[in-house]
Design a protein around this motif. Structure first.
Motif, short mmCIF file in Angstrom:
data_model
loop_
_atom_site.label_atom_id
_atom_site.label_comp_id
_atom_site.label_asym_id
_atom_site.label_seq_id
_atom_site.Cartn_x
_atom_site.Cartn_y
_atom_site.Cartn_z
N ILE A 118 -7.44 7.67 0.37
CA ILE A 118 -6.54 6.58 -0.01
C ILE A 118 -5.13 7.13 -0.25
O ILE A 118 -4.14 6.55 0.18
CB ILE A 118 -7.07 5.88 -1.26
CG1 ILE A 118 -8.39 5.17 -0.95
CG2 ILE A 118 -6.06 4.86 -1.80
CD1 ILE A 118 -9.10 4.60 -2.16
N ASP A 119 -5.04 8.29 -0.95
CA ASP A 119 -3.73 8.88 -1.22
C ASP A 119 -3.02 9.25 0.08
O ASP A 119 -1.81 9.03 0.22
CB ASP A 119 -3.89 10.13 -2.09
CG ASP A 119 -4.34 9.80 -3.51
OD1 ASP A 119 -4.16 8.63 -3.92
OD2 ASP A 119 -4.86 10.69 -4.19
N LYS A 165 -1.76 6.05 1.84
CA LYS A 165 -0.57 5.51 1.19
C LYS A 165 0.66 6.37 1.51
O LYS A 165 1.76 5.85 1.75
CB LYS A 165 -0.77 5.45 -0.32
CG LYS A 165 -1.74 4.37 -0.78
CD LYS A 165 -1.88 4.40 -2.30
CE LYS A 165 -2.83 3.29 -2.78
NZ LYS A 165 -3.01 3.36 -4.27
N ASP A 216 2.06 5.67 5.01
CA ASP A 216 2.86 4.44 5.05
C ASP A 216 4.23 4.65 4.41
O ASP A 216 5.26 4.20 4.94
CB ASP A 216 2.12 3.31 4.34
CG ASP A 216 0.87 2.88 5.08
OD1 ASP A 216 0.79 3.14 6.30
OD2 ASP A 216 -0.03 2.29 4.45
N THR A 217 4.26 5.33 3.26
CA THR A 217 5.53 5.54 2.53
C THR A 217 6.48 6.41 3.33
O THR A 217 7.67 6.07 3.52
CB THR A 217 5.25 6.18 1.16
OG1 THR A 217 4.42 5.33 0.39
CG2 THR A 217 6.55 6.44 0.41
N ARG A 268 -8.25 1.27 7.54
CA ARG A 268 -7.45 0.68 6.49
C ARG A 268 -7.24 -0.80 6.74
O ARG A 268 -7.32 -1.62 5.85
CB ARG A 268 -6.09 1.39 6.37
CG ARG A 268 -6.19 2.76 5.75
CD ARG A 268 -4.84 3.15 5.16
NE ARG A 268 -3.77 3.06 6.12
CZ ARG A 268 -3.47 4.01 7.00
NH1 ARG A 268 -4.21 5.10 7.04
NH2 ARG A 268 -2.45 3.88 7.82
#
Length: 302
Positions: free
Chosen positions: A153-154, A157, A160-161, A217
């Motif tokens: 998950i990290d 994320k 995407d960032t 995702r």
């Protein structure tokens, strides 16, 4: 603890141990022979009294355990109601109910009757959350340690960032720097993504450079509209049973967002009368949603 006694025609007669515990636990409250079969309305009323009694008893005593277990049985219909939203899952319905019961127990242990909150409204999010957590933890194609699940998950994320910040897909080195990990650690997270969903061998290959977890995702994203549709479908037959005035009041309150005073002015009723009517209508709808579905002659739910 002294054995409770009852009086008979020939004098006081000691109660059996189990009956003595029940007698002391209830302390004047009605003895419920089969809590799971009690109507929703009676279950709510009895739960209020039992929660007050539970707060008076010392945790760990047989009396406390008896009242707590009675509350679980009284409110099991709430768990079955919550389990219906997951009826299309492959898991047996009773397994889902067992998982939801864990959430019910947690809600019972945390509930404070002095706050004046309705227990079913307080417990339902906890019950559903326990079920969702179960599906989240068991929806992997292969068993992956929780540390790697969280790492996946990290990494997702961070991808995407950084993609928005850098204007291109981040490299493994850039991800490692952003997450304060080694490149090997990032590689572990990317590898864990492969275990999140099993793709068919017949599925067309995507972009060779695509992130292996990208598809999972998107597939795992919850769509809140589906939940709303399910609630509306469950309400339809219940709304159809209401008379015209009740449906009008609901429409004015939740459709046009009028206040109770405005509804009263529209219908020629006092604000207090509208308040009582709304409370009754919502009470009936909630009871209908929590009620067990009737079984048809072939044994299926109607």
């Amino acid at each position: 603890m002294a054995t409770a006694r009852r009086h008979t025609a020939t004098g006081p007669d000691p109660l059996p141990d189990g009956a003595a515990v029940r007698h002391e636990a209830l302390h004047g409250l009605p003895d419920i022979a089969r809590p799971a079969t009690v109507s929703t309305d009676d279950a709510r009323r009895l739960s209020v009294a039992l929660f007050v009694r539970l707060a008076e008893l010392e945790e760990g005593t047989p009396e406390h355990a008896y009242v707590r277990n009675t509350l679980i049985e009284l409110n099991i219909s709430l768990v079955r109601f919550a389990a219906r939203r997951f009826r299309n899952r492959a898991e047996p319905a009773e397994d889902i109910v067992q998982i939801g019961t864990i959430g019910l127990i947690k809600a019972i242990d945390r509930f404070d009757p002095e706050r004046g909150t309705d227990f079913s409204a307080f417990a339902l999010p906890t019950v559903i959350g326990e079920m969702k957590r179960y599906f989240r933890d068991t929806s992997w194609a292969v068993r992956v340690p929780r540390r790697l699940q969280e790492l996946r998950i990290d990494v997702a994320k961070a991808v995407d960032t950084l993609e928005q910040q850098l204007g291109h897909r981040p490299s493994r080195a850039e991800l490692a720097d952003h997450l304060h990990l080694s490149e090997e650690g990032v590689a572990e997270g990317e590898l864990a993504s492969n275990g999140y969903v099993a793709r068919s061998l017949d599925a067309p290959c995507g972009d060779a450079g695509a992130d292996p977890g990208a598809g999972s995702r998107h597939l795992a994203t919850a769509e809140p509209s589906y939940e709303l549709i399910e609630y509306l479908e469950s309400l339809k037959p219940l709304l159809a049973r209401l008379d015209a005035r009740d449906r009008t009041i609901l429409s004015l309150r939740f459709g046009e967002d009028l206040t109770q005073a405005q509804i009263g002015a529209r219908l020629g009723l006092s604000q207090m009368h509208v308040s009582r009517l709304l409370a009754r209508i919502l009470h009936e709808l909630r009871d209908g949603l929590l009620a067990e579905p009737a079984a048809t002659e072939d044994g299926t739910d109607g």
